[in-house]
Design a protein around this motif. Structure first.
Motif, PDB file in Angstrom:
ATOM      1  N   UNK A 295       1.555  -6.489   4.392  1.00  0.00           N
ATOM      2  CA  UNK A 295       2.000  -4.397   4.442  1.00  0.00           C
ATOM      3  C   UNK A 295       2.854  -4.734   3.365  1.00  0.00           C
ATOM      4  N   UNK A 296       3.104  -3.260   3.331  1.00  0.00           N
ATOM      5  CA  UNK A 296       3.421  -2.453   1.796  1.00  0.00           C
ATOM      6  C   UNK A 296       4.514  -2.022   2.642  1.00  0.00           C
TER       7      UNK A 296
ATOM      8  N   UNK B  74     -10.938   4.276 -11.513  1.00  0.00           N
ATOM      9  CA  UNK B  74      -9.557   5.368 -11.206  1.00  0.00           C
ATOM     10  C   UNK B  74      -8.744   4.045  -9.931  1.00  0.00           C
ATOM     11  N   UNK B  75      -7.206   4.584 -10.061  1.00  0.00           N
ATOM     12  CA  UNK B  75      -6.768   3.818  -9.113  1.00  0.00           C
ATOM     13  C   UNK B  75      -6.880   4.320  -7.894  1.00  0.00           C
ATOM     14  N   UNK B  76      -7.154   5.649  -7.866  1.00  0.00           N
ATOM     15  CA  UNK B  76      -6.939   6.471  -6.510  1.00  0.00           C
ATOM     16  C   UNK B  76      -7.870   6.395  -6.188  1.00  0.00           C
ATOM     17  N   UNK B  77      -9.192   5.819  -6.652  1.00  0.00           N
ATOM     18  CA  UNK B  77     -10.575   5.740  -6.125  1.00  0.00           C
ATOM     19  C   UNK B  77     -10.774   4.502  -5.331  1.00  0.00           C
ATOM     20  N   UNK B  78      -9.857   3.403  -6.240  1.00  0.00           N
ATOM     21  CA  UNK B  78      -9.881   1.911  -5.600  1.00  0.00           C
ATOM     22  C   UNK B  78      -9.028   1.622  -4.554  1.00  0.00           C
ATOM     23  N   UNK B  79      -8.071   2.636  -4.351  1.00  0.00           N
ATOM     24  CA  UNK B  79      -7.224   2.586  -3.444  1.00  0.00           C
ATOM     25  C   UNK B  79      -7.685   2.550  -2.333  1.00  0.00           C
TER      26      UNK B  79
ATOM     27  N   UNK C  69       7.472   2.995   8.632  1.00  0.00           N
ATOM     28  CA  UNK C  69       8.553   3.041   7.445  1.00  0.00           C
ATOM     29  C   UNK C  69       9.484   2.543   7.695  1.00  0.00           C
ATOM     30  N   UNK C  70      10.162   3.605   8.917  1.00  0.00           N
ATOM     31  CA  UNK C  70      11.738   4.001   8.660  1.00  0.00           C
ATOM     32  C   UNK C  70      12.270   2.540   9.458  1.00  0.00           C
ATOM     33  N   UNK C  71      11.223   1.568   9.983  1.00  0.00           N
ATOM     34  CA  UNK C  71      12.172   0.587  11.312  1.00  0.00           C
ATOM     35  C   UNK C  71      12.459  -0.460   9.941  1.00  0.00           C
ATOM     36  N   UNK C  72      11.587  -0.296   8.520  1.00  0.00           N
ATOM     37  CA  UNK C  72      11.310  -0.972   7.655  1.00  0.00           C
ATOM     38  C   UNK C  72      12.666  -1.368   6.829  1.00  0.00           C
TER      39      UNK C  72
ATOM     40  N   UNK D 211      -0.346   3.337   9.706  1.00  0.00           N
ATOM     41  CA  UNK D 211       0.120   4.288   8.953  1.00  0.00           C
ATOM     42  C   UNK D 211       0.063   4.239   7.517  1.00  0.00           C
ATOM     43  N   UNK D 212      -0.566   4.094   6.861  1.00  0.00           N
ATOM     44  CA  UNK D 212      -1.333   4.133   5.265  1.00  0.00           C
ATOM     45  C   UNK D 212      -0.351   4.212   4.512  1.00  0.00           C
ATOM     46  N   UNK D 213       0.247   4.254   4.533  1.00  0.00           N
ATOM     47  CA  UNK D 213       2.349   3.769   3.498  1.00  0.00           C
ATOM     48  C   UNK D 213       2.047   2.570   3.399  1.00  0.00           C
TER      49      UNK D 213
END
Length: 444
Positions: free
Chosen positions: A229-230, A339-344, A198-201, A371-373
């Motif tokens: 990759x997100x 629902x978007x939370x359920x789909x994700x 996360x921080x590396x990106x 990392x789920x983020x």
């Protein structure tokens, strides 16, 4: 869309509060639904009863009921759902009804009825994205939206720099190279670090901007189509803004599988598609321009007489798919019923079921971190050390021919080619387990 209709709609749309009220009075309803047809959200909730806030991503029985709403082939295991997303059966049926109506009423409907139906659909999409209706406009896909933004961006001068990474989509990279040819901008490219953090990106973008102080415009991809990759969009957009750099954000793979609104991300210019994770018919996309940045994007050559009529004046697609645009309302019904939370959560569960189960296998490289983020439904892999396009084309072919599993090879990452795996909300755990077994066999 004919220019005449387009212009008249922009003018009437500014005053058409009456046209917008029916949808907002009943947000689950499908605009233009046939008389006596229950809204899709209601239909789905009857077929698959659940509270979207409490759906368990591992509840196989629930997700099997969702999968039963899709008519997908059983001849193969379809794990290449990143190209575009299959419509759920209720959406497909609604689309067919709308197509029949448009076809039967022809230009009478196009000129007299279409806009009173489509403006509420646009308003609803805008509400879900957290923006104003005038800030978004329909396109035929994210590529058209992004190329509209790139070609129309008018703050470049010869000698300014534009920047993109190896993660960005091929056609948008090509559009940035076009800026060098047509605007005299100097092109800067760089590779994102692997393995990513996360921080590396964030640090990688900070270093690229610091090393190139003349960068004026930057391309940023929300979810990479090569590896899934997100990127930390909010943080990267903020550091770009602090340096006076504008960002064009590619959110084609993000909308419909990640939980966000556009104001949360902070980007002023965004391209999205509705035919991937929202599940609308093919040929439906959206472009977003924040209203106080409209002057940074030139009006379309066909709309120079309407420069202040919102984002719509920056796009002119010609005659588009009226029925496809209308059916976005039905796709949003289906999307919101789950629902978007359920789909994700479900998509990440399916992804983790193979990617994290195989991480650390000596014969495999999983390209997206745990990392789920930073993860999405899409994730790529390769057999260790096999980075050529030829090798990964052959690997995808073997998965199909030998194991009946359809994937796709991807190329363009600095680290080499790979094979992308993309489940959908109709994917079963057994399909993922079949992939795991096949990969263990191939990796030795």
């Amino acid at each position: 869309m004919a220019t005449e209709i387009h212009r008249r709609t922009l003018i009437s749309g500014a005053m058409a509060t009456g046209l917008l009220s029916p949808l907002f009075a009943a947000p689950a309803a499908s605009a233009g639904a046939s008389a006596g047809t229950a809204p899709l959200g209601s239909q789905l909730r009857r077929a698959v009863p659940a509270d979207p806030q409490t759906i368990d991503p591992q509840d196989s029985a629930y997700w099997a009921q969702v999968a039963a709403q899709f008519d997908v082939t059983k001849a193969i295991v379809q794990l290449e759902n990143g190209n575009w997303g299959s419509m759920a059966r209720p959406v497909e049926q609604a689309y067919a009804r709308k197509l029949a109506k448009v076809n039967a009423e022809n230009s009478y409907y196009a000129r007299r009825g279409f806009w009173q139906d489509i403006l509420p659909v646009r308003a609803r999409a805008a509400a879900i994205l957290g923006v104003e209706p005038e800030e978004i406009a329909f396109t035929r896909g994210a590529t058209e939206a992004l190329q509209t933004l790139i070609a129309g961006y008018n703050h470049l001068r010869p000698g300014d720099q534009v920047l993109y990474s190896d993660l960005d989509y091929d056609s948008t990279q090509a559009a940035f190279r076009w800026l060098k040819q047509r605007r005299g901008a100097d092109l800067v490219t760089f590779a994102l670090p692997e393995p990513a953090t996360h921080q590396g990106l964030i640090d990688a973008y900070a270093r690229a901007l610091e090393a190139n102080p003349k960068v004026r415009l930057m391309l940023l991809t929300h979810v990479g189509h090569r590896s899934g990759l997100v990127t930390p969009v909010k943080e990267i957009v903020a550091l770009a803004r602090a340096r006076g750099v504008d960002v064009i954000l590619d959110s084609a793979h993000a909308w419909g599988q990640l939980d966000f609104t556009l104001p949360e991300l902070g980007a002023d210019f965004v391209g999205l598609t509705c035919q991937k994770w929202i599940g609308a018919p093919m040929g439906v996309g959206l472009v977003y321009i924040r209203k106080d940045r409209l002057d940074a994007i030139d009006p379309n050559m066909s709309e120079v007489g309407n420069p202040d009529h919102g984002t719509q004046s920056r796009v002119h697609t010609g005659t588009a798919s009226f029925a496809g645009y209308l059916a976005l309302a039905d796709a949003l019904d289906f999307h919101e019923a789950i629902g978007i939370r359920a789909k994700e959560a479900r998509l990440r569960f399916l992804r983790d079921r193979w990617a994290e189960a195989l991480r650390g296998h000596p014969g495999l490289e999983i390209l997206t971190p745990a990392d789920p983020r930073l993860t999405s439904a899409l994730t790529s892999f390769r057999l260790r050390g096999q980075t050529s396009v030829v090798q990964n084309k052959a690997l995808a072919a073997t998965l199909l021919d030998r194991f009946g599993i359809f994937t796709v090879h991807r190329e363009g990452l600095a680290s080499g080619a790979c094979v992308r795996v993309t489940p959908a909300i109709f994917t079963a755990e057994a399909d993922i387990d079949r992939l795991v077994a096949a990969m263990k066999t191939l990796a030795g």
